[in-house]
Design an enzyme around this catalytic site. Structure first.
Site, PDB file in Angstrom:
ATOM      1  N   ASP A 169       0.949  -1.185   0.084  1.00 25.18           N
ATOM      2  CA  ASP A 169      -0.224  -0.202   0.066  1.00 25.18           C
ATOM      3  C   ASP A 169       0.715   1.187   0.037  1.00 25.18           C
ATOM      4  OD1 ASP A 169      -2.127  -1.684   0.106  1.00 25.18           O
ATOM      5  OD2 ASP A 169      -2.972  -0.868   2.016  1.00 25.18           O
ATOM      6  N   HIS A 188       3.707  -2.407   3.128  1.00 24.76           N
ATOM      7  CA  HIS A 188       3.904  -0.798   2.804  1.00 24.76           C
ATOM      8  C   HIS A 188       5.428  -0.598   2.272  1.00 24.76           C
ATOM      9  CE1 HIS A 188       0.763  -0.582   5.813  1.00 24.76           C
ATOM     10  NE2 HIS A 188       0.289   0.408   4.987  1.00 24.76           N
TER      11      HIS A 188
END
Length: 262
Positions: free
Chosen positions: A73, A218
């Site tokens: 993400d 991430h």
């Protein structure tokens, strides 16, 4: 326990903020699991699709193989090239939920490379706004601007999105249906927003991973990308095959607006 990226400058969390982030993460988890928005497991829709399903398989049929999906993400960012090098070397496809304003627009070359190397490109909003706090028009703007930015680079609009912090509701679902976006949650989180310890990130992922899981990481945090080679190595050794989220669901095809959570 969720995606806690700051929308403006994405500074890495300080120690003073760690407690607040943890509390916010718990609130996000309770919201997703208890908000009344129904979710469905990717494996359930896959197994019910039948042989006439139109979803495209990857290297394996996940109805038979031990599959897991690796997702990232809030990028692309400065460490994304190293991540893409690792994925290419290990022949691992991933799903990238990209932010528009300060990421897709800033790194179009990386978005193009992701698509060229076979990764799934997905939507993570324009500014990381919490969609459940916004009006329908504001939700639409957050998603549609990122749709168009990615299409301008790759020639293709995403069909998947991940709401910031996993927060969704009926309004978000309605807009996702309009824009042709399925909502993708996760089953594994390393909470890498709260640590730069790569060994700890790896440990957390391995402890939570299971068949048909979706791993949330991430590529904007310093400890995450260095943890990925070890994660891949260990999970391959345990018999896992890495696939994108759509490949995890094949021969089913993700439905716009639907919330998918392993």
């Amino acid at each position: 326990m969720h995606d806690h990226v700051r929308a403006a400058r994405f500074r890495r969390p300080s120690r003073r903020r760690a407690g607040a982030l943890a509390a916010s993460a718990l609130a996000a988890l309770l919201f997703v699991t208890g908000c009344g928005v129904d979710s469905v497991a990717p494996s359930d829709v896959r197994d019910k699709a039948g042989d006439d399903g139109k979803g495209a398989f990857g290297r394996v049929d996940c109805r038979e193989a031990k599959c897991i999906a690796l997702t990232f993400d809030a990028g692309p960012a400065e460490d994304t090239p190293e991540l893409l090098d690792t994925l290419k070397r290990e022949k691992v496809p991933a799903t990238f939920f990209l932010l528009g304003k300060n990421h897709v627009k800033k790194h179009p070359d990386l978005v193009k490379r992701m698509a060229a190397e076979g990764h799934e490109i997905a939507n993570h909003t324009w500014t990381h706004g919490i969609l459940t706090d916004l009006s329908e028009n504001e939700i639409r703007t957050e998603l549609d601007r990122t749709q168009q930015a990615i299409k301008d680079i790759t020639g293709k609009e995403p069909t998947l999105m991940r709401p910031p912090q996993g927060r969704t509701d009926e309004n978000v679902t309605k807009v996702c249906q309009e824009l042709g976006l399925s909502q993708i949650m996760w089953s594994v989180t390393a909470k890498d927003y709260s640590t730069n310890d790569s060994a700890l990130i790896k440990k957390r992922v391995l402890e939570q991973s299971d068949r048909d899981g979706i791993i949330l990481l991430h590529d904007i945090y310093k400890g995450t990308v260095p943890a990925v080679p070890g994660i891949i190595k260990e999970l391959k050794a345990k018999g896992y095959t890495f696939v994108t989220v759509p490949q995890l669901m094949a021969p089913a095809v993700p439905e716009p607006g639907e919330v998918y959570k392993p």
